[in-house]
Design a protein around this motif. Structure first.
Motif, short mmCIF file in Angstrom:
data_model
loop_
_atom_site.label_atom_id
_atom_site.label_comp_id
_atom_site.label_asym_id
_atom_site.label_seq_id
_atom_site.Cartn_x
_atom_site.Cartn_y
_atom_site.Cartn_z
N HIS A 1 27.54 -35.34 3.41
CA HIS A 1 26.96 -35.17 4.73
C HIS A 1 27.05 -36.39 5.63
O HIS A 1 26.80 -36.30 6.83
CB HIS A 1 25.51 -34.71 4.60
CG HIS A 1 25.41 -33.37 3.94
ND1 HIS A 1 25.14 -33.23 2.60
CD2 HIS A 1 25.64 -32.13 4.41
CE1 HIS A 1 25.18 -31.95 2.29
NE2 HIS A 1 25.47 -31.27 3.36
N CYS A 2 27.41 -37.54 5.09
CA CYS A 2 27.56 -38.77 5.89
C CYS A 2 28.79 -38.64 6.79
O CYS A 2 29.89 -38.39 6.31
CB CYS A 2 27.71 -39.98 4.97
SG CYS A 2 28.13 -41.50 5.84
N LYS A 3 28.59 -38.85 8.09
CA LYS A 3 29.70 -38.75 9.04
C LYS A 3 30.28 -40.11 9.41
O LYS A 3 31.16 -40.19 10.25
CB LYS A 3 29.24 -37.99 10.28
CG LYS A 3 28.91 -36.55 9.95
CD LYS A 3 28.45 -35.81 11.18
CE LYS A 3 27.94 -34.45 10.84
NZ LYS A 3 26.66 -34.44 10.14
N GLY A 4 29.75 -41.19 8.83
CA GLY A 4 30.31 -42.51 9.06
C GLY A 4 30.00 -43.10 10.41
O GLY A 4 30.83 -43.80 10.99
N CYS A 5 28.79 -42.89 10.92
CA CYS A 5 28.44 -43.40 12.25
C CYS A 5 28.19 -44.90 12.25
O CYS A 5 28.34 -45.55 13.28
CB CYS A 5 27.23 -42.66 12.81
SG CYS A 5 25.69 -43.00 11.91
N GLY A 6 27.78 -45.48 11.12
CA GLY A 6 27.56 -46.91 11.02
C GLY A 6 26.18 -47.39 11.44
O GLY A 6 25.91 -48.60 11.42
N ILE A 7 25.30 -46.51 11.80
CA ILE A 7 23.95 -46.91 12.21
C ILE A 7 23.23 -47.61 11.07
O ILE A 7 22.53 -48.60 11.27
CB ILE A 7 23.14 -45.69 12.73
CG1 ILE A 7 23.78 -45.14 13.99
CG2 ILE A 7 21.69 -46.07 12.95
CD1 ILE A 7 23.19 -43.81 14.46
N CYS A 8 23.43 -47.15 9.86
CA CYS A 8 22.77 -47.75 8.69
C CYS A 8 23.22 -49.19 8.49
O CYS A 8 22.44 -50.04 8.06
CB CYS A 8 23.03 -46.92 7.44
SG CYS A 8 24.78 -46.70 7.04
N VAL A 9 24.47 -49.49 8.80
CA VAL A 9 24.99 -50.85 8.66
C VAL A 9 24.21 -51.79 9.58
O VAL A 9 23.80 -52.89 9.19
CB VAL A 9 26.50 -50.92 9.00
CG1 VAL A 9 27.00 -52.34 8.92
CG2 VAL A 9 27.29 -50.01 8.08
N LYS A 10 23.98 -51.34 10.81
CA LYS A 10 23.25 -52.14 11.78
C LYS A 10 21.78 -52.30 11.38
O LYS A 10 21.17 -53.33 11.63
CB LYS A 10 23.31 -51.49 13.16
CG LYS A 10 24.70 -51.39 13.73
CD LYS A 10 25.17 -52.69 14.24
CE LYS A 10 26.48 -52.54 14.99
NZ LYS A 10 26.96 -53.80 15.51
N GLY B 1 35.11 -51.91 10.35
CA GLY B 1 35.01 -51.71 11.79
C GLY B 1 33.62 -51.83 12.37
O GLY B 1 33.43 -51.75 13.58
N VAL B 2 32.60 -52.02 11.52
CA VAL B 2 31.22 -52.15 12.02
C VAL B 2 30.72 -53.54 11.65
O VAL B 2 30.67 -53.91 10.48
CB VAL B 2 30.29 -51.08 11.41
CG1 VAL B 2 28.86 -51.28 11.91
CG2 VAL B 2 30.78 -49.69 11.74
N ASN B 3 30.35 -54.32 12.66
CA ASN B 3 29.82 -55.66 12.44
C ASN B 3 28.33 -55.66 12.67
O ASN B 3 27.81 -54.89 13.46
CB ASN B 3 30.48 -56.66 13.41
CG ASN B 3 31.98 -56.73 13.18
OD1 ASN B 3 32.45 -56.75 12.05
ND2 ASN B 3 32.73 -56.76 14.27
N LYS B 4 27.66 -56.57 12.01
CA LYS B 4 26.20 -56.72 12.18
C LYS B 4 25.88 -57.31 13.52
O LYS B 4 26.54 -58.00 14.14
CB LYS B 4 25.63 -57.60 11.08
CG LYS B 4 25.66 -56.98 9.74
CD LYS B 4 24.53 -56.16 9.30
CE LYS B 4 23.18 -56.62 9.66
NZ LYS B 4 22.15 -55.71 9.55
#
Length: 100
Positions: A77-86, A97-100
């Motif tokens: 179900h993960c769509k790879g939005c990157g919000i969790c990384v932030k 592709g996702v930086n803090k």
């Protein structure tokens, strides 16, 4: 149509449910929406302190929690939005592709 198990390539538009109507609960589990993502976040368990800051920000509830501990991603179900990384302050989640 109220039986979502009958939805498939052979049904016509006339067979589909009316827009914005919910006919049955929990149906998102039947569809593996994470298949659209081309990039997925990576969970680094050794860096995780189980603060659970990532869990409420996930728009797809793809970060399960059990016994107050974060579990591995639900990549179905993960769509790879990157919000969790932030949201992760400890570097326990990384994604290309996702930086803090």
């Amino acid at each position: 149509m109220t039986d979502l198990n009958k939805v498939g390539p052979s049904c016509t538009w006339k067979d589909l449910t009316e827009g914005m109507m919910i006919y049955e609960g929990g149906t998102s589990r039947q569809f593996k929406t994470g298949e659209w993502a081309s990039i997925k976040p990576e969970y680094i368990e050794s860096k995780c302190i189980h603060c659970l800051l990532c869990t409420p920000v996930c728009p797809d509830s793809a970060i399960p929690v059990k016994d107050m501990k974060r579990c591995a991603f639900d990549y179905d179900h993960c769509k790879g939005c990157g919000i969790c990384v932030k949201a992760c302050r400890f570097g326990a989640i990384v994604m290309e592709g996702v930086n803090k």
